[in-house]
Scaffold this active site. Structure first.
Site, PDB file in Angstrom:
ATOM      1  N   ARG A  59      -7.698  -0.599   1.127  1.00 58.85           N
ATOM      2  CA  ARG A  59      -8.193  -1.854   0.544  1.00 58.85           C
ATOM      3  C   ARG A  59      -8.654  -1.646  -0.891  1.00 58.85           C
ATOM      4  NH1 ARG A  59     -12.319  -2.202   5.386  1.00 58.85           N
ATOM      5  NH2 ARG A  59     -10.419  -1.347   6.310  1.00 58.85           N
ATOM      6  N   ASP A  61       1.477   6.336   5.431  1.00 55.47           N
ATOM      7  CA  ASP A  61       0.546   5.378   4.849  1.00 55.47           C
ATOM      8  C   ASP A  61       1.090   4.703   3.584  1.00 55.47           C
ATOM      9  OD1 ASP A  61      -1.806   4.141   5.551  1.00 55.47           O
ATOM     10  OD2 ASP A  61      -3.088   5.457   4.361  1.00 55.47           O
ATOM     11  N   GLU A  96      -9.519   3.634   2.162  1.00 50.01           N
ATOM     12  CA  GLU A  96      -9.001   3.703   0.792  1.00 50.01           C
ATOM     13  C   GLU A  96      -7.946   2.644   0.495  1.00 50.01           C
ATOM     14  OE1 GLU A  96      -7.749   5.303   3.241  1.00 50.01           O
ATOM     15  OE2 GLU A  96      -5.610   4.966   2.922  1.00 50.01           O
ATOM     16  N   LYS A 151     -10.349  12.795   7.932  1.00 49.82           N
ATOM     17  CA  LYS A 151      -9.958  12.408   9.288  1.00 49.82           C
ATOM     18  C   LYS A 151     -10.041  13.627  10.210  1.00 49.82           C
ATOM     19  CE  LYS A 151      -6.634   8.732   8.122  1.00 49.82           C
ATOM     20  NZ  LYS A 151      -7.340   7.587   8.728  1.00 49.82           N
ATOM     21  N   ASP A 154      -2.706  10.111   3.548  1.00 51.61           N
ATOM     22  CA  ASP A 154      -4.095   9.685   3.734  1.00 51.61           C
ATOM     23  C   ASP A 154      -4.836  10.694   4.604  1.00 51.61           C
ATOM     24  OD1 ASP A 154      -6.495   8.434   4.030  1.00 51.61           O
ATOM     25  OD2 ASP A 154      -5.757   6.848   5.370  1.00 51.61           O
ATOM     26  N   ASP A 207     -12.301   6.907   3.690  1.00 53.48           N
ATOM     27  CA  ASP A 207     -11.094   6.709   4.506  1.00 53.48           C
ATOM     28  C   ASP A 207     -10.662   5.236   4.546  1.00 53.48           C
ATOM     29  OD1 ASP A 207      -8.955   7.412   6.062  1.00 53.48           O
ATOM     30  OD2 ASP A 207     -10.115   7.687   7.922  1.00 53.48           O
ATOM     31  N   LYS A 234       0.868  -1.187   0.000  1.00 51.24           N
ATOM     32  CA  LYS A 234       0.000   0.000   0.000  1.00 51.24           C
ATOM     33  C   LYS A 234       0.897   1.226   0.000  1.00 51.24           C
ATOM     34  CE  LYS A 234      -3.296   2.600   2.944  1.00 51.24           C
ATOM     35  NZ  LYS A 234      -4.188   2.569   4.128  1.00 51.24           N
TER      36      LYS A 234
HETATM   37  N1  BES Z   1      -4.309   4.499   6.874  1.00 52.40           N
HETATM   38  C1  BES Z   1      -5.414   4.229   7.710  1.00 52.40           C
HETATM   39  C2  BES Z   1      -5.103   3.266   8.835  1.00 52.40           C
HETATM   40  C3  BES Z   1      -4.127   3.775   9.857  1.00 52.40           C
HETATM   41  C4  BES Z   1      -4.592   4.449  10.970  1.00 52.40           C
HETATM   42  C5  BES Z   1      -2.764   3.565   9.723  1.00 52.40           C
HETATM   43  C6  BES Z   1      -3.705   4.921  11.917  1.00 52.40           C
HETATM   44  C7  BES Z   1      -1.890   4.050  10.664  1.00 52.40           C
HETATM   45  C8  BES Z   1      -2.348   4.720  11.767  1.00 52.40           C
HETATM   46  C9  BES Z   1      -6.545   3.616   6.868  1.00 52.40           C
HETATM   47  O1  BES Z   1      -6.619   4.073   5.564  1.00 52.40           O
HETATM   48  C10 BES Z   1      -7.826   3.954   7.536  1.00 52.40           C
HETATM   49  O2  BES Z   1      -8.156   5.097   7.587  1.00 52.40           O
HETATM   50  N2  BES Z   1      -8.508   2.928   8.001  1.00 52.40           N
HETATM   51  C11 BES Z   1      -9.782   3.087   8.646  1.00 52.40           C
HETATM   52  C12 BES Z   1     -10.737   2.084   8.021  1.00 52.40           C
HETATM   53  C13 BES Z   1     -12.174   2.308   8.387  1.00 52.40           C
HETATM   54  C14 BES Z   1     -12.663   3.615   7.800  1.00 52.40           C
HETATM   55  C15 BES Z   1     -12.979   1.150   7.870  1.00 52.40           C
HETATM   56  C16 BES Z   1      -9.598   2.807  10.127  1.00 52.40           C
HETATM   57  O3  BES Z   1      -8.834   1.897  10.488  1.00 52.40           O
HETATM   58  O4  BES Z   1     -10.194   3.522  10.916  1.00 52.40           O
HETATM   59 ZN    ZN Z   2      -4.861   4.687   4.730  1.00 55.38          ZN
HETATM   60 MN    MN Z   3      -7.711   5.890   5.390  1.00 57.38          MN
END
Ligand code: BES
Ligand code: ZN
Ligand code: MN
Length: 495
Positions: A348, A285, A346, A275, A268, A344, A263
């Site tokens: 996957r 990210d 994104e 966010k 992000d 968010d 990834k």
């Molecule tokens: N990049 C983030 C996950 C992340 C969060 C990595 C904190 C490092 C530190 C990812 O894209 C994300 O935002 N995931 C969401 C998914 C949810 C919206 C289903 C999450 O984990 O909250």
């Molecule tokens: Zn992300």
């Molecule tokens: Mn995200």
């Protein structure tokens, strides 16, 4: 930092600092430490006892020798209880020792041989060199550091001359693993105004040229021609277009092909589902992509027996008038439709196309690394990455490689029911399925794009980037950690 190997004895070695490992629990000094203690007439052991030095892992102690031995100072590094000492404790003690030496402005530092059966001298040396190089790492590009506090020369004592060859091989591999890791750290630490999809692709091309790998970069037109509607949708909000980076390493008679997929979200923001916190860390990210590029460029020197395909989905997730919106439905390369119910989630979505592309190249197995979920961080803290898979044999081998590399990896289950939450009423899938079990739901989504191939997903959100001092250690600093590079190199050197 320059490394040399010699067969001198520790008590007769002239240097600025001599680093000695000491076990916990006031065990009698052994090996090089006992030799040096004897040359000092027992001064080292008595001072350690008087100062209540416990030999805890990561703890150090400095003794000035005032000419009683040629080394100007002795740096003692705790190893912890003898029964618990494995390669990881040597890695940490070497890192703690070299950092203490740098603080003391030592330029020439000597590390006497250590014996840790059943490990051979090559494995022991590799671990210690990794500790020395990674412990000395700094991201100083935008704030040059004072060179006065940098160790210039590290001398490794081989002990028995019959170990010289093993020590040389350990030094070679230690430098290879550590330098690949610091390269990944640099990519992650680079600020997001510089590190965008175009720069990541350029750097991958440059690394491929230097290492002798094939590299091709798919631009927006090429991705459109391949039907990569998923990655294109996420990339649509940014002024900087997305790229799919493809690297290939091919030995002369490969037994099998492994695909590693990363990834590479260079920033992000969450997109339209902007966010509200942690934004300042979201340059991290692309850590999965950085680990893939850093691993790939080391494969020619590693002489991996497997053919390896590296794929990185490089994209920036930003809100704008051209962004993907909640409710949009997009089509991935394998034909599956995805309802974007949260912009968010994104990672996957971009991996859907990257995994489908990798699967189409027909590898024997696929491993992806992604900072995919906050959920994995909630579960594991900074201490371990989460691994989920459709193939237990693959996970077992990956966890074994991670153990040997000194990177923690913990398996989470991938029950069938997780996928039910990822089904959309209006498309084949939706990209968000609610809070609980978030890491597993993300993995269940990804599994839909690997075409049934043996596949493991490593959620490195917990370990890729340390925001505060929590989780740091002698060779792990705040910022990018380079997690995954040493595990992949360990795995691929036997795959
Ligand atoms: N990049 C983030 C996950 C992340 C969060 C990595 C904190 C490092 C530190 C990812 O894209 C994300 O935002 N995931 C969401 C998914 C949810 C919206 C289903 C999450 O984990 O909250
Ligand atoms: Zn992300
Ligand atoms: Mn995200």
């Amino acid at each position: 930092m320059e490394f040399t190997i010699s067969t001198k004895s520790p008590e007769s070695c002239a240097c600025d600092a001599l680093v000695l490992g000491v076990f916990a629990d006031r065990a009698p000094l052994e090996g090089a430490a006992s030799k040096v203690d004897r040359a000092l007439g027992g001064l080292l052991s008595s001072v350690l006892a008087e100062e209540h030095f416990k030999g805890k892992p990561g703890h150090t102690f400095v003794l000035h020798t005032h000419g009683k031995v040629p080394a100007k100072r002795i740096i003692v590094a705790g190893l912890g209880p003898k029964a618990d000492v494995h390669l990881e404790q040597l890695r940490m003690a070497a890192a703690a020792g070299v950092r203490r030496a740098a603080d003391a402005r030592a330029k020439h530092v000597v590390f006497p041989a250590v014996s840790l059966p059943p490990h051979r001298a090559d494995a022991v040396t590799q671990a210690r060199v990794e500790g020395i190089v990674l412990g000395s790492y700094r991201f100083s590009r935008y704030k040059p550091q004072d060179d006065a506090a940098a160790v210039e020369r590290v001398e490794l004592l081989a002990g028995d001359a019959s170990h010289q060859k093993d020590v040389e091989e350990g030094l070679r591999r230690g430098l290879l693993f550590a330098e690949a890791t610091t390269y990944a750290r640099d990519l992650v630490n680079e600020p997001p105004n510089q590190m965008n999809p175009l720069l990541l692709a350029e750097l991958a091309e440059e690394a491929a040229r230097t290492a002798g790998l094939r590299c091709s970069v798919l631009d927006v037109d090429a991705m459109r021609a391949q039907g990569m509607g998923a990655i294109l949708s996420i990339g649509g909000g940014s002024a900087v277009p997305p790229r799919l980076i493809v690297l290939e390493y091919a030995p002369s008679k490969p037994k099998r092909t492994v695909a590693i997929v990363g990834k590479g979200v260079t920033f992000d923001s969450g997109g339209i589902n902007l966010k509200t916190s942690s934004l300042e860390w979201m340059k991290s990210d692309m850590a999965g992509g950085a680990a893939v590029i850093a691993t790939m460029q080391a494969l020619p020197a590693l002489k991996s027996p497997a053919r390896v395909l590296g794929v990185v989905a490089a994209v920036e997730n930003l809100p704008s008038g051209t962004s993907v919106k909640p409710g949009d439905i997009v089509r991935a390369m394998n034909g599956k439709t995805i309802e974007i119910n949260n912009t968010d989630a994104e990672g996957r979505v971009v991996l859907a196309d990257a995994l489908a592309y990798a699967a189409q190249r027909n590898p024997d197995e696929i491993i992806d690394l992604a900072t995919l979920t906050g959920s994995a961080m909630i579960a594991l803290g900074y201490l371990a990455a989460a691994v989920m898979s459709n193939n237990q044999r693959l996970v077992d081998r990956l966890i074994d490689a991670a153990d040997r590399a000194g990177e923690r990896m913990w398996q989470l289950p991938l029950y069938e029911e997780y996928l039910e939450k990822m089904r959309s009423p209006v498309a084949d899938l939706q990209n968000s399925g609610g809070r609980y079990g978030g890491a597993q739901k993300g993995a269940a989504f990804l599994r839909e794009f690997v075409d049934g191939k043996p596949w493991a997903h490593i959620d490195i959100a917990p370990t890729a980037f340390l925001e505060t001092d929590e989780g740091t250690g002698p060779y792990l600093h705040k910022g990018g950690t380079g997690y995954g590079v040493r595990t992949l190199l360990t795995y691929l050197s036997g795959a």
